[in-house]
Design a protein around this motif. Structure first.
Motif, PDB file in Angstrom:
ATOM      1  N   GLY A  79       1.044   4.048  -2.930  1.00  0.00           N
ATOM      2  CA  GLY A  79       0.766   5.437  -2.588  1.00  0.00           C
ATOM      3  C   GLY A  79       1.870   6.373  -3.054  1.00  0.00           C
ATOM      4  O   GLY A  79       1.608   7.442  -3.617  1.00  0.00           O
TER       5      GLY A  79
ATOM      6  N   GLN B 210     -10.487   3.651   6.067  1.00  0.00           N
ATOM      7  CA  GLN B 210      -9.339   4.309   5.468  1.00  0.00           C
ATOM      8  C   GLN B 210      -9.691   5.760   5.142  1.00  0.00           C
ATOM      9  O   GLN B 210     -10.807   6.055   4.724  1.00  0.00           O
ATOM     10  CB  GLN B 210      -8.932   3.590   4.170  1.00  0.00           C
TER      11      GLN B 210
ATOM     12  N   SER C 257       0.826  -1.200   0.000  1.00  0.00           N
ATOM     13  CA  SER C 257       0.000   0.000   0.000  1.00  0.00           C
ATOM     14  C   SER C 257       0.866   1.258   0.000  1.00  0.00           C
ATOM     15  O   SER C 257       0.587   2.228  -0.716  1.00  0.00           O
ATOM     16  CB  SER C 257      -0.924  -0.007   1.221  1.00  0.00           C
TER      17      SER C 257
ATOM     18  N   ALA D 132      -7.838   9.836   3.820  1.00  0.00           N
ATOM     19  CA  ALA D 132      -6.703  10.513   3.207  1.00  0.00           C
ATOM     20  C   ALA D 132      -6.927  12.011   3.245  1.00  0.00           C
ATOM     21  O   ALA D 132      -8.066  12.490   3.276  1.00  0.00           O
ATOM     22  CB  ALA D 132      -6.534  10.046   1.755  1.00  0.00           C
TER      23      ALA D 132
ATOM     24  N   SER E 239     -12.787   9.898   3.272  1.00  0.00           N
ATOM     25  CA  SER E 239     -12.799   8.763   4.191  1.00  0.00           C
ATOM     26  C   SER E 239     -13.820   7.736   3.749  1.00  0.00           C
ATOM     27  O   SER E 239     -14.798   8.060   3.072  1.00  0.00           O
ATOM     28  CB  SER E 239     -13.123   9.259   5.607  1.00  0.00           C
TER      29      SER E 239
ATOM     30  N   GLY F 118      -9.505   7.577   8.641  1.00  0.00           N
ATOM     31  CA  GLY F 118     -10.678   6.820   8.217  1.00  0.00           C
ATOM     32  C   GLY F 118     -11.797   6.780   9.238  1.00  0.00           C
ATOM     33  O   GLY F 118     -12.947   6.518   8.885  1.00  0.00           O
TER      34      GLY F 118
ATOM     35  N   ARG G  12      -3.678   6.646   7.929  1.00  0.00           N
ATOM     36  CA  ARG G  12      -4.890   6.449   7.137  1.00  0.00           C
ATOM     37  C   ARG G  12      -6.026   5.873   7.978  1.00  0.00           C
ATOM     38  O   ARG G  12      -7.191   6.202   7.771  1.00  0.00           O
ATOM     39  CB  ARG G  12      -4.594   5.541   5.939  1.00  0.00           C
ATOM     40  N   ARG G  13      -5.686   5.002   8.933  1.00  0.00           N
ATOM     41  CA  ARG G  13      -6.728   4.447   9.807  1.00  0.00           C
ATOM     42  C   ARG G  13      -7.326   5.529  10.697  1.00  0.00           C
ATOM     43  O   ARG G  13      -8.540   5.577  10.917  1.00  0.00           O
ATOM     44  CB  ARG G  13      -6.136   3.331  10.663  1.00  0.00           C
TER      45      ARG G  13
END
Length: 383
Positions: free
Chosen positions: A72, A148, A68, A150, A243, A215, A211-212
């Motif tokens: 990215g 997730q 990932s 961003a 999200s 999210g 990211r978590r």
């Protein structure tokens, strides 16, 4: 160098008048330690050594997370500011090396026996980055239980060298290596070279964790980000993020949405200056002008940029190179920006009229400079 030296003398006089303190690095004036993006190539370590330094930071990370991360970073390459492309490439190569060491499969899982990482071809040259991605499968989707999010920023782990260079109090956080234009991070004021320390009150040390955390926030909302810039901590409200958590109805906010106390509006007395490069360099400065605002970095950056635009209109054909958004000190007393061909834009502001006048008089005594009759719309020059 001659042009920078001339600018340095004028602004050293102004800075001494204002606060008695400047920082001069080599022959370039950097009064607030903001030159984080432009790194000299003198004594610069090789790319191989930089990759070797980064590899330990990724060891122990799971294959799915590595895949990932790699995707990215690669996705960011088309929009990366040239000043940070090398850093992104170093991170891609470091991640790939660890994936090969850990025998990660293309989908993000580990395989037994002879396995290999997705084929990634990234090359660098004097004019930037070229290359492509071959056979890179998308990482396995995150479980439904792991939301997730961003905010439009590519981040990487800190190296011991970065920790020392940035003056960090402890080796924690993620350095911003690239920003997607028009996304939350850029729009909210995050800059390349910032170190993100906390997101929504959670200390972050890897991109997957960040990211978590993002999210868990409804899509379209904002979060409080604590970061490190110019050797000091700062706080920014960053949004709207994207999200996997469903968005709220229009106008609604989640329970612990961040709210920063409003800064008091006060009168500030400012002077701006543009100094050009080249043998027949030109230099213009504004009169002393006053504004009433909250002294935020966003407002001060707009003000500095407005003077640059006025200088371009007053001297058409001279100030051609675009300038990045000015970077300001935490109290917004000093804002600076430099174009690719070394034109220098600066603004100094004080809440005390007497100190502002001293800065202005210091610039007036510098004979090569000319005064541009300018003040922000609705703000006449200070008398």
């Amino acid at each position: 160098m001659q042009r920078v030296g001339k600018a340095a003398r004028a602004w050293m006089a102004a800075m001494v008048a204002a606060s008695g303190a400047v920082m001069v690095s080599g022959c370039a004036l950097d009064p607030v330690g903001l030159a984080i993006g432009a790194v000299s190539t003198v004594n610069m370590p090789s790319e191989a050594s930089l990759v070797a330094d980064m590899v330990p930071s990724y060891r122990g990370t799971g294959c799915q997370a590595l895949a990932s991360l790699q995707k990215g970073y690669i996705d960011q390459l088309p929009t990366v500011d040239p000043a940070y492309r090398e850093a992104v490439v170093v991170n891609i190569k470091a991640v790939r090396q660890v994936m090969e060491e850990q025998r990660c499969a293309a989908g993000g899982g580990a395989v037994a026996g002879a396995g290999s990482a997705p084929a990634t071809t990234v090359t660098t040259g004097p004019n930037g980055i070229s290359g492509g991605v071959g056979g890179t499968a998308a990482p396995a989707a995150a479980p439904a239980s792991e939301p997730q999010g961003a905010m439009g920023a590519a981040v990487g782990p800190l190296t011991p060298q970065l920790v020392q260079a940035l003056g960090l109090e402890s080796p924690r956080g993620l350095v911003v290596t690239a920003l997607i234009p028009g996304k939350a991070a850029e729009l909210s004021g995050i800059r390349g070279g910032d170190v993100i320390l906390e997101v929504r009150g959670v200390a972050v040390d890897d991109a997957v964790q960040m990211r978590r955390v993002l999210g868990a926030v409804p899509s379209g909302q904002s979060v409080l980000v604590k970061l490190w810039r110019a050797r000091e901590p700062r706080e920014l409200i960053v949004g709207p993020i994207t999200s996997t958590t469903p968005a709220l109805p229009p106008g609604a906010v989640y329970a612990d949405a961040p709210v920063l106390p409003a800064a008091p509006v006060r009168e500030r007395f400012c002077v701006a200056q543009m100094t050009g490069s080249g043998l027949f360099s030109s230099s213009v400065h504004s009169p002393l002008f006053s504004v009433r605002n909250d002294g935020s970095e966003a407002e001060s950056a707009k003000l500095t940029t407005a003077f640059w635009e006025a200088a371009r209109k007053a001297q058409p054909g001279y100030w051609l190179a675009p300038h990045p958004r000015p970077t300001c000190t935490r109290d917004s007393k000093v804002c600076t920006s430099a174009s690719a061909d070394s034109d220098v834009l600066m603004m100094l502001c004080e809440t005390d009229r007497g100190k502002g006048t001293e800065i202005y008089e210091a610039l007036r005594r510098d004979k090569p400079q000319t005064e541009l009759p300018w003040s922000p719309p609705g703000s006449p020059p200070a008398s």
